[in-house]
Enzyme design. Structure first.
Site, PDB file in Angstrom:
ATOM      1  CB  THR A 185      64.968 -16.393   5.657  1.00  0.00           C
ATOM      2  OG1 THR A 185      63.756 -15.623   5.680  1.00  0.00           O
ATOM      3  CG2 THR A 185      65.858 -15.923   4.531  1.00  0.00           C
ATOM      4  CE  LYS A 186      59.301 -15.064   7.490  1.00  0.00           C
ATOM      5  NZ  LYS A 186      59.947 -14.255   6.457  1.00  0.00           N
TER       6      LYS A 186
END
Ligand SMILES: Cc1ncc(COP(=O)(O)O)c(C=O)c1O
Length: 389
Positions: A185-186
């Site tokens: 998700t970064k």
């Protein structure tokens, strides 16, 4: 209000054909683990943030573990950590039998409060791990001054902070070690992955060696034409190396990092322009003029006294309107492990406990379309309108 046709996920990676081609070419090459792609990813990442050394690993958790190891952390030592963070920031301290000393946060930034760090320092303190929460920098000058006064190492948890700047300096160059995350998700993803940046060559070498079993040379040089079969185990290391498959994904992501960041800045700007009109909401603070927010998270806060519903219900209402959200974070001192081990009560660190209860993270990722952004604004505005007190 008009209901979106499909559910908007809280987070999605920005992957296109370039990433697919890069990864496919590694798979076809026959060399899958750490090798030339990982070397290139390290070099290009170091150049991007302006760091002298970058060591690629398979998570930010591994990066922080290795940074503490390189600094010689021992059982009984103390490391100062904000309570407002993810499990990883403190668990790496426990790996050594050392003690994470949890500290409260600044009410505006939700980053570690330097004044509270100062009072938490004891003769056992060895390091501070500031977290750049959501992608906005902690007060690094104040923290470094405290660290210098007490001879502490500073290891930044920059899981959220690529690409971020503090006083015109890039995160990755500000302290002894900076640890990045490339989790799914970064703001830059390799699926799972991380990077350690440092100016200290010998300690970078130590991290690199310990990331691969404490062996004095890596598999790349062992199995190539130039390599030899001989290797020395210098210390009992770990298995934290990044694969070339992941590094290929990382390189493609790095090449579009500025574009992805610009889009997140745009989305955050639209949210804030809309939400600052509503007294029921408190938009997250921008970075100061000489800084740069990475906008990994858009951490909206609810003014609950102006609403007839709580945060959990607000999230449910948004879900009903097909908008995915999340909460960052349940403070560490509220979790059973830290309560049982160190006897914390929720009110012991009151700012984090209070602010966490009114926080909602909204989707903010470069794959979002203008319609997605508008749908989020409309949905939040609709829920506020229906439940204002
Ligand atoms: C603040 C913070 N630190 C560290 C981590 C750990 O990162 P990784 O999953 O790469 O180990 C995370 C992951 O979400 C995080 O949010």
């Amino acid at each position: 209000m008009r209901l979106r046709g499909t559910f908007l996920p809280f987070a999605l990676p920005d992957i296109d054909d370039t990433e697919v081609a890069e990864v496919t070419s590694v798979i076809r090459s026959g060399w899958l683990t750490s090798g030339s792609k990982t070397d290139r990813f390290e070099a290009e990442f170091a150049a991007f943030v302006g760091a002298s050394h970058a060591v690629a690993v398979n998570s930010c958790t591994a990066a922080m573990h290795l940074a503490l190891e390189a600094n010689g952390l021992r059982a009984g030592d103390e490391v100062i950590v904000p309570t407002y963070t993810f499990a990883a920031t403190a668990e790496v301290v426990r790996y050594f039998g050392a003690k994470p000393v949890l500290v409260d946060v600044d009410p505006t930034s939700l980053c570690i409060d330097p004044a509270k760090v100062e009072t938490a320092v004891t003769p056992h303190a060895r390091a501070i791990i500031p977290v750049h929460l959501g992608g906005r920098c902690a007060e690094m000058d104040d923290l470094r001054a405290i660290a210098e006064r007490h001879n502490l190492c500073v290891i930044e948890d920059a899981a959220h902070a690529f690409p971020a700047k503090y006083k015109e300096r890039t995160v990755g160059t500000l302290s002894d070690f900076t640890c990045f995350s490339f989790y799914a998700t970064k703001t830059l993803t390799t699926g799972e992955g991380g990077m350690i940046c440092t100016e200290n060559g010998p300690l970078a070498d130590r991290c690199r060696m310990m990331s691969l079993h404490g062996i004095s040379r890596d598999a790349w040089s062992r199995y190539t034409a130039e390599g030899t079969w001989h290797y020395d185990v210098i210390a009992p290391g770990f298995k934290y190396n990044l694969t070339d498959i992941a590094a290929a994904l990382g390189l493609a992501q790095l090449h579009k990092a500025n574009r992805m960041h610009e889009r997140r800045v745009q989305i955050a700007g639209r949210y804030t322009a809309a939400f600052r009109e509503l007294p029921e909401l408190e938009p997250p603070p921008e970075a100061p003029a000489d800084g740069q927010h990475a906008w990994h998270l858009y951490m909206l806060r609810l003014n609950l006294d102006r609403l007839s519903i709580n945060r959990a219900r607000f999230i449910e209402e948004l879900k009903g309107l097909n908008i995915g959200t999340s909460v960052h974070f349940i403070p560490l001192h509220v979790h059973p492990y830290y309560r049982k081990t160190y006897g914390y009560e929720p009110e012991d660190l009151p700012v984090a406990y209070r602010e966490y209860q009114r926080e909602i993270s909204l989707p903010v990722y470069s794959k979002m379309t203008d319609d997605d952004v508008r749908d989020v604004i409309d949905a939040v505005t609709d829920v506020v309108g229906r439940f204002r007190r």
